[in-house]
Structure formats: C-alpha cells, structure tokens
Design a protein around this motif. Structure first.
Motif, mmCIF file in Angstrom:
data_model
loop_
_atom_site.group_PDB
_atom_site.id
_atom_site.type_symbol
_atom_site.label_atom_id
_atom_site.label_comp_id
_atom_site.label_asym_id
_atom_site.label_seq_id
_atom_site.Cartn_x
_atom_site.Cartn_y
_atom_site.Cartn_z
ATOM 1 N N THR A 64 0.834 -1.209 0.000
ATOM 2 C CA THR A 64 0.000 0.000 0.000
ATOM 3 C C THR A 64 0.866 1.255 0.000
ATOM 4 N N THR A 65 1.959 1.250 0.762
ATOM 5 C CA THR A 65 2.856 2.413 0.765
ATOM 6 C C THR A 65 3.512 2.589 -0.598
ATOM 7 N N LYS A 66 3.950 1.494 -1.190
ATOM 8 C CA LYS A 66 4.553 1.550 -2.517
ATOM 9 C C LYS A 66 3.561 2.093 -3.533
ATOM 10 N N LEU A 67 2.315 1.642 -3.467
ATOM 11 C CA LEU A 67 1.293 2.107 -4.397
ATOM 12 C C LEU A 67 1.042 3.600 -4.232
ATOM 13 N N ARG A 68 1.009 4.049 -2.997
ATOM 14 C CA ARG A 68 0.767 5.475 -2.745
ATOM 15 C C ARG A 68 1.889 6.328 -3.332
ATOM 16 N N ASP A 92 14.939 13.863 -14.241
ATOM 17 C CA ASP A 92 16.170 13.899 -15.030
ATOM 18 C C ASP A 92 17.398 14.204 -14.192
ATOM 19 N N LEU A 93 17.282 15.157 -13.244
ATOM 20 C CA LEU A 93 18.453 15.648 -12.537
ATOM 21 C C LEU A 93 18.491 15.267 -11.063
ATOM 22 N N PHE A 94 17.541 14.506 -10.603
ATOM 23 C CA PHE A 94 17.564 14.047 -9.214
ATOM 24 C C PHE A 94 16.593 12.886 -9.071
ATOM 25 N N TYR A 95 16.743 12.169 -7.979
ATOM 26 C CA TYR A 95 15.730 11.178 -7.628
ATOM 27 C C TYR A 95 15.619 11.091 -6.111
ATOM 28 N N VAL A 96 14.508 10.534 -5.649
ATOM 29 C CA VAL A 96 14.236 10.393 -4.225
ATOM 30 C C VAL A 96 14.176 8.906 -3.899
ATOM 31 N N GLU A 97 14.953 8.505 -2.899
ATOM 32 C CA GLU A 97 14.930 7.127 -2.406
ATOM 33 C C GLU A 97 14.076 7.049 -1.154
ATOM 34 N N VAL A 98 13.147 6.099 -1.121
ATOM 35 C CA VAL A 98 12.329 5.859 0.070
ATOM 36 C C VAL A 98 12.512 4.400 0.469
ATOM 37 N N LEU A 99 13.201 4.190 1.587
ATOM 38 C CA LEU A 99 13.473 2.842 2.069
ATOM 39 C C LEU A 99 12.347 2.405 3.005
ATOM 40 N N LEU A 100 11.704 1.281 2.689
ATOM 41 C CA LEU A 100 10.554 0.794 3.440
ATOM 42 C C LEU A 100 10.928 -0.379 4.334
ATOM 43 N N LEU A 101 10.251 -0.471 5.474
ATOM 44 C CA LEU A 101 10.362 -1.628 6.350
ATOM 45 C C LEU A 101 9.356 -2.686 5.908
ATOM 46 N N PRO A 102 9.513 -3.938 6.313
ATOM 47 C CA PRO A 102 8.558 -4.988 5.914
ATOM 48 C C PRO A 102 7.114 -4.693 6.307
ATOM 49 N N LEU A 127 7.062 13.528 7.046
ATOM 50 C CA LEU A 127 5.770 13.600 6.357
ATOM 51 C C LEU A 127 5.258 12.207 6.008
ATOM 52 N N LEU A 128 6.130 11.336 5.546
ATOM 53 C CA LEU A 128 5.697 9.985 5.197
ATOM 54 C C LEU A 128 5.378 9.167 6.445
ATOM 55 N N ARG A 129 6.162 9.350 7.499
ATOM 56 C CA ARG A 129 5.873 8.611 8.729
ATOM 57 C C ARG A 129 4.552 9.030 9.356
ATOM 58 N N SER A 130 4.193 10.286 9.170
ATOM 59 C CA SER A 130 2.912 10.766 9.710
ATOM 60 C C SER A 130 1.757 10.551 8.737
ATOM 61 N N LYS A 131 2.023 9.884 7.608
ATOM 62 C CA LYS A 131 1.009 9.593 6.584
ATOM 63 C C LYS A 131 0.434 10.863 5.955
ATOM 64 N N ASN A 132 1.215 11.946 5.995
ATOM 65 C CA ASN A 132 0.776 13.201 5.384
ATOM 66 C C ASN A 132 1.236 13.210 3.926
ATOM 67 N N PHE A 133 0.568 12.383 3.112
ATOM 68 C CA PHE A 133 0.983 12.224 1.719
ATOM 69 C C PHE A 133 0.711 13.481 0.886
ATOM 70 N N ALA A 134 -0.309 14.250 1.268
ATOM 71 C CA ALA A 134 -0.606 15.475 0.520
ATOM 72 C C ALA A 134 0.545 16.471 0.645
ATOM 73 N N ALA A 135 1.049 16.658 1.872
ATOM 74 C CA ALA A 135 2.170 17.581 2.075
ATOM 75 C C ALA A 135 3.439 17.032 1.425
ATOM 76 N N PHE A 136 3.639 15.723 1.475
ATOM 77 C CA PHE A 136 4.788 15.106 0.810
ATOM 78 C C PHE A 136 4.730 15.358 -0.689
ATOM 79 N N SER A 137 3.538 15.230 -1.260
ATOM 80 C CA SER A 137 3.378 15.468 -2.696
ATOM 81 C C SER A 137 3.697 16.917 -3.051
#
Length: 539
Positions: A64-68, A92-102, A127-137
């Motif tokens: 579910t986190t991956k899908l989001r 093109d000029l950057f990327y974001v890594e998000v490491l997930l736990l099981p 932001l991701l830990r607090s599930k604030n996906f709108a602010a993360f976006s």
C-alpha cells in the motif's frame, strides 16, 4: 430505463465488492488507469478515487505504501520503480529514495542530485511517517520544479555542474579565516560572515525572517559560467578580506544561455538607492510604489488596525505590552516621491561567486531599514477600552534615514528622533527638541534600537526616559539654560529635516531582458535575517 438499470447495477456492485479486500480494489482501479483509453478524457477521477480509497484505509503494508508513492510520482511527472524494499521516484536531474520496512513503515528518505551523494531528508521522512501524503506530494512538486531546467540533457547537466561549482566556491568563501566580533560563533557567522552561515547539502529551508534560493535559470542571453572553481588554493585575500578570484578565462568555462539567480523569499521591498547599488553588481527589473505600502503588504494581519486618509496618509495603530498604544502616521506626500519609493525585488541575477557577498551586504542594509519601518505595522491585540494616547509622524530624510516626530511629555513643543542606518550593522539615533540635557541619551537610544530593532519599543523607552527626566525639578539657572538649548535644538531639527528633504532624488529602473526565466533551484540558499541581518545558506 437507464435509471432502472442504475438502481439494479449499484446494489450488485456493492454486493460484489463487499467480498473483495482493499488490496483487490486498489489493483482494480490501477488496472483501469493503465488500460489504453481515449487520451482526450482525463483519468483524474480514477486517481481521486484511488487516493480516497487509500485515505480511508488504515492498512499499512509495503504494497500500500509503494502504491501510494507510485501514484504521487506519476502525478508529479516522475518515473517510479521499486527494488529491494526501496522506492525510487526519479526525474532527469535528481531522484528520491524511500526505504521501506517490511511492515510498510518508512525507514529513511534521501534526495540524490545528479552526480552527487545521497542527502537524507528529515522533513520528507517525517511527512511519510505521519502519513501526510498530501504535504509530501507538495514538497516533491517543489523539488521537481527546482530541477526542471528547460533544454536537452546536455544543457541540463552543464548547468547543474556549473551550479555545483558555484556552491563549492561559496563554501570556500564562507570558511575563510576572519576576526570574530560576537561571542556567539553562530550569531557572529550569521551577522558578520562574508556570506553568512553556509550549509551544504541541506534539503530544507527554514528562514527566520528572510530567505533566498541560489538557482540557475535559462535565458535568451548567453553568459560565461564557471565549470571549475575560481577560488585558488590556497586562497589569496584582498585588503577587504575577500578572496582574489582566478579570472574566468583561466579556468574551464562555458558560454551558456543561462545565469545564476538569487531568489528572495519573500520578495523584498528595495529603495532606489539600493537598487542602484544592486545594478552596479548585476541587473534588476522593477516596478515602483511608496515603500511603506510595499512593506505593509506582508506585515498586516487579521488584527491589524490602520486607515488611509484622503491625503493618502497611512495611519497605523500599534499596541505594546502593558496596554500602551501608539499611532504612526506615514504622510503620503513625503513617501510617494521617486527617491523614497520602493520596488519589490523577488530575484537578483548574477554570474560569478564574487557577486554574492556584495549582493548580500546591500540586501542586509535594506533589510535593516525595512525591519525598523515594518515594526510600525506589527500589531498585538489591544485590551478592551484601550485608548491611543501617543501619536508619531514618520518622515523619510534620506535613503538611509528617517525621522519620528512626537510630543514629549509635559511639553508644548515637538521632539524629533532622527534614525540613521549608515551601514547594515550600524544604527544611530539623534534626539532634537525634547527638553533634555542628558548628553548620553543619543547613545542610550542607539543601543536600545540596535537591541530591539523596533521603532515603537524605542519610542516607548524614550518616552519613559523623558518622563523620568521631567519629573526631576531643575534649578532656575538650569531651567534657563535648558530653554536656550531646546530652542537651539528645535532650530537644528528643522534645519536637518529641511536639508534632508532638499536632497536630489532620482528613480532607477535598470533594464533587463524578459527572458521568460524558468527557475531550477538546484542548490538552495537561505538569506536568513537575525535582527534584520542576512545569512546565506546553500542547500
């Protein structure tokens, strides 16, 4: 008939999907989004449906986190892939890594500029830990916009490389040896550093009062930009303590359709004389308006109390601690003249790291003046029944000074406090016609205003000081001497004001081609103000 079909279909759909898990429903919506479809029709309703399903679902799994995160990446025009419990949101000029736990929780978030090492991002992680996906976006959208340089990949990579060289040179300048003036090292660096407090590799920008971003932007005009360091090793200093730079012709460089940009956040009102100083370093393109009007745009709040008279005078009521209320009048006829108008500067272009210290010094100076004038617009909630008993008139005297006229306690004449800001780190006060023989009062007021950076607080301290002085009885000889000195001071005050207002005025509007700049904030910097003074922070 269609209505009857809907009535039959809806219950059947409810029954059918009541037996399915949330994961099955998510997968169904995703398949609908990925199916070939008429490109003229938007798939936004499906995206909103999927977002709503995820918001309502409290289930947290790695899928579910991956899908989001995948949906957020697609919304921002970024690619997405997943490998070994890590999500990659790439541009093109950057990327974001998000490491997930099981369990689906987020362990770490890193931002990786092209060709650079990964930089942990605490704000994106929280932001991701607090599930604030709108602010993360939204944060991801801003990050994507910063790196969105128009042009082909060759130009993009060259501009990024040039900006990285600039950042490294600014870092060298910031860490050159210098004399420390304050006991607090951090405050000393902020207020007296050549380019303030420089922090490399930080993704977040948290300004105290004023901030800026160092960016690279594409333009129609080509400029020679560095592709290597222009600060020699070991560095050589000029008499002012700044490094002697290697000429651009002697290091690798490129003629590119771009320039660096110092973007101010928020935009800063700047007076003509300071615009002229900026234009001697670089170019700016501005629109003019009375400086107090520009300052109050960002200062007035829901609790603000102010009015505009038919003569275009601006009147502000300020409530100080203890229920003391001041009224400040800014006469429109005095401020709405070319020399005392201001222009909102939101960005300053430059092409060389040597420009940055000089630009910051000019902006620090203007920021000190703005902070003092803006203090007349900062409001506190007045207590019920409060009455404004003290009235002040604020007039411009020169490009770096202004006067505050008031009625001293128990006096029929007027007093004038002349506030002069000759340098970013220097503010002096001179009192005229206020029935005082205290020779140290100017030094006292200068110390007060330097510590509080507030006109209302300074006037409150002055008024209290004058009340203490007038409460002490004078001998007849002292009284006669005081009257003579006050008459002389009053004439001096008038002479100073008249002479200042007679100074030649001018209007400066340096021309700059409208290049349709597209900002790409590849390295971020902060011009943070502490007591109205600026620092630079490369992020």
């Amino acid at each position: 008939m269609p209505v009857m079909m809907d009535r039959v279909t809806i219950p059947e759909l409810r029954l059918k999907f009541a037996e399915k898990s949330w994961a099955d429903t998510f997968q169904l919506v995703r398949r609908c989004m990925e199916k070939s479809r008429d490109e003229s029709r938007s798939h936004k309703p499906l995206e909103r449906s999927l977002e709503k399903l995820q918001e309502e679902s409290n289930v947290c799994t790695i899928n579910t986190t991956k899908l989001r995160l995948e949906i957020i990446a697609k919304q921002q025009g970024m690619s997405f892939h997943f490998a070994e419990a890590t999500c990659y949101l790439s541009a093109d000029l950057f990327y974001v890594e998000v490491l997930l736990l099981p369990c689906g929780e987020v362990e770490e978030v890193k931002v990786v500029p092209h060709g650079e090492s990964p930089v942990p991002s605490e704000s994106l992680l929280q932001l991701l830990r607090s599930k604030n996906f709108a602010a993360f976006s939204l944060k991801l959208q801003g990050l994507f916009a910063q790196y969105n340089i128009p042009g082909d990949n060759e130009i993009k990579f060259k501009l990024l490389a040039s900006l990285q060289c600039l950042g490294k040179d600014l870092w060298k300048i910031a860490h050159l040896p210098r004399e420390q003036k304050y006991s607090d090292p951090e405050m000393d660096l902020i207020n007296n550093g050549r380019i303030g407090d420089l922090i490399m590799g930080k993704e977040d920008l948290n300004p105290v009062v004023q901030a800026a971003q160092v960016t690279v932007v594409v333009s129609d005009v080509t400029h020679k930009l560095q592709m290597a360091s222009v600060v020699p090793q070991p560095p050589q200093l000029d008499p002012q303590g700044y490094p002697v730079f290697v000429p651009l012709n002697e290091v690798p460089n490129e003629m590119l359709p771009a320039c660096f940009l110092l973007k101010l956040q928020p935009a800063m009102p700047v007076m003509p004389s300071f615009v002229k100083k900026l234009s001697q370093i670089t170019d700016v393109d501005l629109q003019w308006a009375p400086l107090p009007k520009l300052l109050m745009r960002d200062s007035l709040s829901a609790n603000s109390s102010w009015e505009m008279t038919c003569e275009s005078n601006m009147i502000f009521t300020v409530t100080l601690p203890g229920g003391v209320m001041h009224s400040y009048v800014f006469p429109g006829a005095a401020w709405d003249v070319p020399a005392h108008r201001g222009a909102v500067v939101d960005s300053v272009p430059f092409t060389h790291p040597g420009h940055v210290p000089a630009l910051l010094e000019v902006l620090r100076h203007q920021c000190a003046i703005n902070t003092l004038l803006r203090s007349c617009f900062i409001f506190h909630c007045a207590s019920p029944g409060s009455v404004c008993g003290l009235h002040f008139e604020v007039l411009p005297e020169s490009d770096s000074s202004f006067s505050v006229t008031f009625q001293p306690p128990d006096a029929d004449s007027l007093g004038v406090l002349l506030v002069n800001v000759p340098k970013p780190h220097q503010i002096t006060c001179s009192l005229f016609g206020a029935n005082t023989r205290d020779p140290s009062i100017n030094e006292y007021l200068s110390s007060v205003i330097m510590s509080c950076m507030s006109i209302p607080e300074t006037m409150r301290m002055l008024y209290n000081k004058l009340e203490d002085i007038t409460s002490v009885p004078l001998s007849p000889s002292c009284s006669a001497t005081t009257e003579t000195e006050n008459d002389h001071s009053a004439h001096s005050s008038t002479a100073v004001a008249d002479t200042s207002r007679a100074l030649a005025t001018f209007s400066q509007s340096a021309a700059m081609p409208k290049d349709g700049f597209s900002v790409a904030d590849l390295a971020r910097s902060a011009l943070t103000v502490a007591k109205s003074e600026s620092i630079l922070e490369i992020n």
